[in-house]
Scaffold this active site. Structure first.
Site, PDB file in Angstrom:
ATOM      1  NE  ARG A 298     -79.545  66.039  76.532  1.00 34.23           N
ATOM      2  CZ  ARG A 298     -80.719  65.980  76.651  1.00 34.23           C
ATOM      3  NH1 ARG A 298     -81.210  65.347  77.718  1.00 34.23           N
ATOM      4  NH2 ARG A 298     -81.279  65.718  75.437  1.00 34.23           N
TER       5      ARG A 298
ATOM      6  CE  LYS B 195     -82.368  61.128  80.881  1.00 34.80           C
ATOM      7  NZ  LYS B 195     -80.934  60.774  80.504  1.00 34.80           N
TER       8      LYS B 195
HETATM    9  N1  HH2 Z   1     -80.658  61.759  77.736  1.00 30.64           N
HETATM   10  C1  HH2 Z   1     -81.836  62.230  76.976  1.00 30.64           C
HETATM   11  C2  HH2 Z   1     -81.627  62.401  75.394  1.00 30.64           C
HETATM   12  N2  HH2 Z   1     -80.040  62.738  74.978  1.00 30.64           N
HETATM   13  N3  HH2 Z   1     -77.819  62.625  75.622  1.00 30.64           N
HETATM   14  C3  HH2 Z   1     -76.878  62.746  76.465  1.00 30.64           C
HETATM   15  N4  HH2 Z   1     -75.409  62.779  75.971  1.00 30.64           N
HETATM   16  N5  HH2 Z   1     -77.132  62.093  77.513  1.00 30.64           N
HETATM   17  C4  HH2 Z   1     -78.342  61.789  78.207  1.00 30.64           C
HETATM   18  O1  HH2 Z   1     -78.327  61.470  79.316  1.00 30.64           O
HETATM   19  C5  HH2 Z   1     -79.279  62.169  77.246  1.00 30.64           C
HETATM   20  C6  HH2 Z   1     -79.252  62.629  75.965  1.00 30.64           C
HETATM   21  C7  HH2 Z   1     -83.260  61.846  77.058  1.00 30.64           C
HETATM   22  O2  HH2 Z   1     -83.777  63.154  77.661  1.00 30.64           O
HETATM   23  P1  HH2 Z   1     -84.610  63.829  76.739  1.00 30.64           P
HETATM   24  O3  HH2 Z   1     -83.843  64.673  75.802  1.00 30.64           O
HETATM   25  O4  HH2 Z   1     -85.297  65.075  77.745  1.00 30.64           O
HETATM   26  O5  HH2 Z   1     -85.951  63.080  76.374  1.00 30.64           O
HETATM   27  P2  HH2 Z   1     -86.257  62.572  74.830  1.00 30.64           P
HETATM   28  O6  HH2 Z   1     -85.151  61.560  74.362  1.00 30.64           O
HETATM   29  O7  HH2 Z   1     -87.810  61.806  75.291  1.00 30.64           O
HETATM   30  O8  HH2 Z   1     -86.327  63.617  74.009  1.00 30.64           O
END
Ligand code: HH2
Length: 282
Positions: free
Chosen positions: A259, A225
């Site tokens: 995660r 992030k």
């Molecule tokens: N972060 C993201 C998405 N879902 N869910 C939880 N519970 N906690 C988190 O910190 C979290 C989440 C964002 O990361 P990512 O899925 O890699 O990116 P994107 O939202 O661009 O798909």
């Protein structure tokens, strides 16, 4: 150290962990891996890879939540995630599957296809989603955020960050209970990167242990992030070392779940952090 447990599908996750949630984004535009796993075959290969690397559960997402990401219709999101979940289940994929969505319709279809946990970045702000989770008897991740991914950058004005996050997570727990989801089926997440400045993310990681007051297992998602970029200057593709530092901090503070995209590396960091956490005092 709290010893909490939660059942996700056939598996009971008991004790302090850490348990690794591997990220599978079947989106064209996720901030770090967008477009890499949009074909069904690529998604299945990545899911197996994350399992082989030591993931304890798989989080499947069909909509990017990066700041300013364009919204996706429920139909589009469903069409992205459901075939992947169905195929994984048909092929005997052995890990519990989590569906990363805030949409009731997507959660319902994903649970029917074989997902066993709902991961809601909106902390059940939508009563329709709460109803779906309650009716399925599914466990749920309640993440803290304010606003939506489109406008969350304008909602970083906390009166007192940690007490405010604690209070708003308690409100999410109350929404869950009101819908018929007992606290025992919840995991709580401070929402690293969601309506928080880089400094606020660092404060939440530093003071994470204060969230144990909520009495539920904690999940933390620092992977790749932007606060890591802010601290180090590293580009998204180069944030693994910073991610491992954040994973270590989270585990030392008692996070039960982390995660991550890079499961093998995080597994090792989390194992060493847990060994330090649990080492005799001498
Ligand atoms: N972060 C993201 C998405 N879902 N869910 C939880 N519970 N906690 C988190 O910190 C979290 C989440 C964002 O990361 P990512 O899925 O890699 O990116 P994107 O939202 O661009 O798909």
């Amino acid at each position: 150290m709290q010893k909490l447990s939660i059942r996700i599908g056939a598996r009971v996750f008991a004790g302090p962990g850490p348990f690794l949630m591997g990220v599978l984004n079947v989106t064209p535009d996720s901030f770090s891996d967008g477009g890499r796993f949009t074909s069904l075959e690529a998604a299945l290969v990545q899911a197996e890879r994350l399992a082989a690397e030591g993931a304890d559960l798989l989080d499947v997402g069909g909509e990017s939540t990066r700041p300013g990401a364009p919204p996706v219709s429920a139909q589009e999101e469903r069409e992205r995630v459901v075939p992947v979940i169905e195929r994984l289940r048909a092929e005997g994929f052995r890990l519990p599957i989590s569906i990363d969505t805030s949409k009731a319709e997507v959660a319902e279809a994903a649970l029917r296809a074989g997902a066993e946990l709902v991961n809601d970045i909106q902390g059940l702000a939508d009563p329709a989603l709460a109803r779906v989770v309650a009716e399925a008897g599914a466990p749920v991740v309640l993440m803290h955020m304010r606003g939506t991914p489109a406008d969350m950058g304008a909602h970083t004005d906390y009166r007192d960050l940690v007490p405010d996050v604690l209070r708003e997570l308690r409100q999410a727990l109350a929404r869950a209970e009101q819908a018929g989801i007992p606290a025992e089926r919840t995991i709580l997440d401070p929402g690293i990167g969601f309506a928080k400045t880089a400094e606020q993310n660092l404060t939440l990681l530093r003071r994470l242990s204060e969230l144990h007051a909520l009495g539920r297992p904690l999940l933390v998602g620092p992977s790749r992030k932007s606060f890591i970029g802010k601290v180090t200057g590293a580009a998204i593709s180069d944030r693994l070392p910073g991610t491992l530092a954040a994973v270590t901090a989270a585990v030392l503070a008692g996070a039960a779940f982390v995660r991550v995209h890079d499961v093998a590396a995080a597994r090792q960091a989390a194992a060493v952090a847990a060994a330090i956490r649990d080492a005799p005092l001498g």
